[in-house]
Enzyme design. Structure first.
Site, PDB file in Angstrom:
ATOM      1  N   ARG A  52     -31.813  60.074 -29.557  1.00  0.00           N
ATOM      2  CA  ARG A  52     -32.204  61.197 -28.697  1.00  0.00           C
ATOM      3  C   ARG A  52     -33.715  61.401 -28.797  1.00  0.00           C
ATOM      4  O   ARG A  52     -34.386  61.738 -27.828  1.00  0.00           O
ATOM      5  CB  ARG A  52     -31.457  62.485 -29.096  1.00  0.00           C
ATOM      6  N   TYR A 104     -36.803  72.201  -2.861  1.00  0.00           N
ATOM      7  CA  TYR A 104     -35.434  71.694  -2.956  1.00  0.00           C
ATOM      8  C   TYR A 104     -34.500  72.844  -3.375  1.00  0.00           C
ATOM      9  O   TYR A 104     -34.839  73.627  -4.281  1.00  0.00           O
ATOM     10  CB  TYR A 104     -35.409  70.556  -3.985  1.00  0.00           C
ATOM     11  N   ASP A 176     -43.997  68.877  -7.291  1.00  0.00           N
ATOM     12  CA  ASP A 176     -42.819  68.010  -7.186  1.00  0.00           C
ATOM     13  C   ASP A 176     -43.177  66.940  -6.154  1.00  0.00           C
ATOM     14  O   ASP A 176     -43.264  67.216  -4.966  1.00  0.00           O
ATOM     15  CB  ASP A 176     -41.603  68.839  -6.750  1.00  0.00           C
ATOM     16  N   LYS A 201     -34.670  59.260  -6.643  1.00  0.00           N
ATOM     17  CA  LYS A 201     -35.089  58.966  -5.273  1.00  0.00           C
ATOM     18  C   LYS A 201     -35.964  57.702  -5.229  1.00  0.00           C
ATOM     19  O   LYS A 201     -35.530  56.655  -5.650  1.00  0.00           O
ATOM     20  CB  LYS A 201     -35.778  60.206  -4.688  1.00  0.00           C
TER      21      LYS A 201
HETATM   22  N1  PLP Z   1     -36.804  67.648  -6.329  1.00  0.00           N
HETATM   23  C1  PLP Z   1     -36.536  67.227  -5.091  1.00  0.00           C
HETATM   24  C2  PLP Z   1     -37.629  67.243  -4.064  1.00  0.00           C
HETATM   25  C3  PLP Z   1     -35.253  66.769  -4.742  1.00  0.00           C
HETATM   26  O1  PLP Z   1     -35.016  66.365  -3.492  1.00  0.00           O
HETATM   27  C4  PLP Z   1     -34.243  66.765  -5.740  1.00  0.00           C
HETATM   28  C5  PLP Z   1     -32.878  66.304  -5.436  1.00  0.00           C
HETATM   29  O2  PLP Z   1     -32.523  66.077  -4.302  1.00  0.00           O
HETATM   30  C6  PLP Z   1     -34.555  67.230  -7.021  1.00  0.00           C
HETATM   31  C7  PLP Z   1     -35.851  67.641  -7.291  1.00  0.00           C
HETATM   32  C8  PLP Z   1     -33.527  67.263  -8.106  1.00  0.00           C
HETATM   33  O3  PLP Z   1     -33.282  65.986  -8.591  1.00  0.00           O
HETATM   34  P1  PLP Z   1     -31.912  65.485  -9.233  1.00  0.00           P
HETATM   35  O4  PLP Z   1     -30.877  65.478  -8.137  1.00  0.00           O
HETATM   36  O5  PLP Z   1     -32.232  64.131  -9.767  1.00  0.00           O
HETATM   37  O6  PLP Z   1     -31.547  66.454 -10.311  1.00  0.00           O
END
Ligand code: PLP
Length: 385
Positions: A52, A104, A176, A201
């Protein structure tokens, strides 16, 4: 395989963080699938005690992603949300955050439903308008959290101006960068303190892993985030770390194709009689096209278009054959979705309308298929409307 100090982006993607395996010379970093490490004697070990806390596959990925984003350190987590949760742990009870109003949905939910229980408050504003950001800052504000381009209407935030404002007011700027990927946009170059990704992604890129990362620029933030990674334990697994490492090797070639297909689909849709509006930062009709040219190196594979009604959107989504109806984005295969009932279903209807997320809006994550096949598919689907 020594990476020169002036190595270019594609070379960094391929090689940063990765040395031939010390025990065999394997060119690819192995998946160190182990929970613990044997120690030579009491108090003597090779720097690895428990998985971990330390794992060589994860460390290779973290070094790779830090180099790709131009940060000082990377910390990988079990999902994009776990990474954002770790960023929130930099705050203390009573602190306030200003964030983009169409982040998001999961990020909004984390702040609204979970972090608010710990006396962390937040205000959502259109961070594309920095006057709104300035007005939302209070003496308790510690962080400006920005998503650009935003999901799904591709609204941009001026990163350099946001960094200047944040630093002037003593805040950290967090970006982000999931939608653009570091291939198209490097927020640290504009002054961001922290960058986060859902590696699920574009960074992984093959729709076969869930993960997240934070790239930090300040040593105290890196130290804290590593501490939280171990203390809370939401680590990225060795196998997922290896998958993302494989993904970043092809990031520049994939992003070139995602961007080419995104642009071609946006142009095709913009001239289609059944489409009322196209949201894509690479179109000169986008209200922030000049900003997109200034801070992005390409416009990516994400776009959305307005069909005018729920019925028309449903008809398109039912009629596509090659494009897959699915949430998520950034994989090599093209996905199509309906934000109002899928990714943004948890956003109240009147707020959705304010953000431009109408019932007739359709989102596409353009993959890397042959563009002629994608266009034919959309054309036959729109014919059915
Ligand atoms: N940030 C963005 C812009 C996203 O589109 C997403 C998920 O779709 C996330 C964060 C969260 O990521 P995760 O689904 O890997 O937890």
């Amino acid at each position: 395989m020594k990476l020169g100090r002036n190595a270019r982006f594609s070379t960094i993607c391929l090689h940063a963080g990765q040395e031939p395996d010390p025990s065999t010379g394997a060119i690819i970093t192995p998946i160190y699938q182990t929970s613990t490490y044997v120690q030579e004697e009491l108090g003597r070990h090779k720097g690895y005690e428990y998985a971990r806390t330390q794992n060589p596959t994860r460390e290779a990925l973290e070094a790779n992603l830090a180099a790709i984003e131009g940060g000082r350190g990377g910390i990988a987590f079990a999902s994009g949300m776990a990474a954002i949760n770790a960023i929130a742990s930099l705050l203390e009870s009573g602190d306030h955050v200003v964030m983009s109003d169409n982040v998001y949905g999961g990020t909004y939910r984390l702040f609204d439903k979970v972090l608010s229980r710990y006396r962390l408050s937040f205000t959502s504003v259109d961070t594309g308008d920095l006057d709104q950001v300035a007005r939302a800052i209070t003496p308790a504000t510690r962080m400006l959290f920005v998503e650009t381009p935003s999901n799904p209407v591709m609204r941009l935030t001026d990163l350099r101006a946001a960094a200047d404002l944040a630093h002037h007011r003593g805040l950290r700027l967090v970006v982000d960068n999931t939608f653009a990927s570091p291939c198209l946009q490097r927020p640290i170059e504009f002054g961001a303190d922290l960058v986060t990704h859902s590696t699920t992604k574009y960074l992984n890129g093959h729709s076969d892993s869930v993960g997240g990362v934070v790239i930090a620029t300040r040593d105290d933030d890196i130290e804290w985030l590593k501490f939280v990674q171990n203390a809370a334990g939401a680590i990225l697994s060795p196998f997922d770390s290896w998958l993302v490492l494989r993904g970043t090797k092809t990031l520049p070639v994939r992003m070139a194709q995602h961007s080419a297909n995104g642009m071609a689909l946006a142009q095709f849709l913009a001239s289609h009689p059944k489409v009322r509006h196209v949201y894509y930062p690479g179109l000169p009709s986008h209200p922030q096209y000049e900003l997109a040219c200034r801070q992005m190196r390409g416009f990516g594979g994400m776009l959305a278009f307005e069909t005018g009604s729920l019925e028309a959107a449903a008809r398109v989504l039912k009629s596509v054959r090659l494009m897959a109806l699915a949430e998520s984005l950034g994989g090599v295969e093209t996905l199509i979705s309906h934000p109002a009932t899928m990714t943004h279903a948890s956003v109240p209807a009147d707020h959705r309308r304010e953000l431009g997320i109408s019932d007739g809006l359709v989102r596409i994550s353009a993959g890397i298929e042959d563009i002629a096949d994608l266009q034919e598919d959309l054309a036959q689907a729109l014919d059915k409307v």
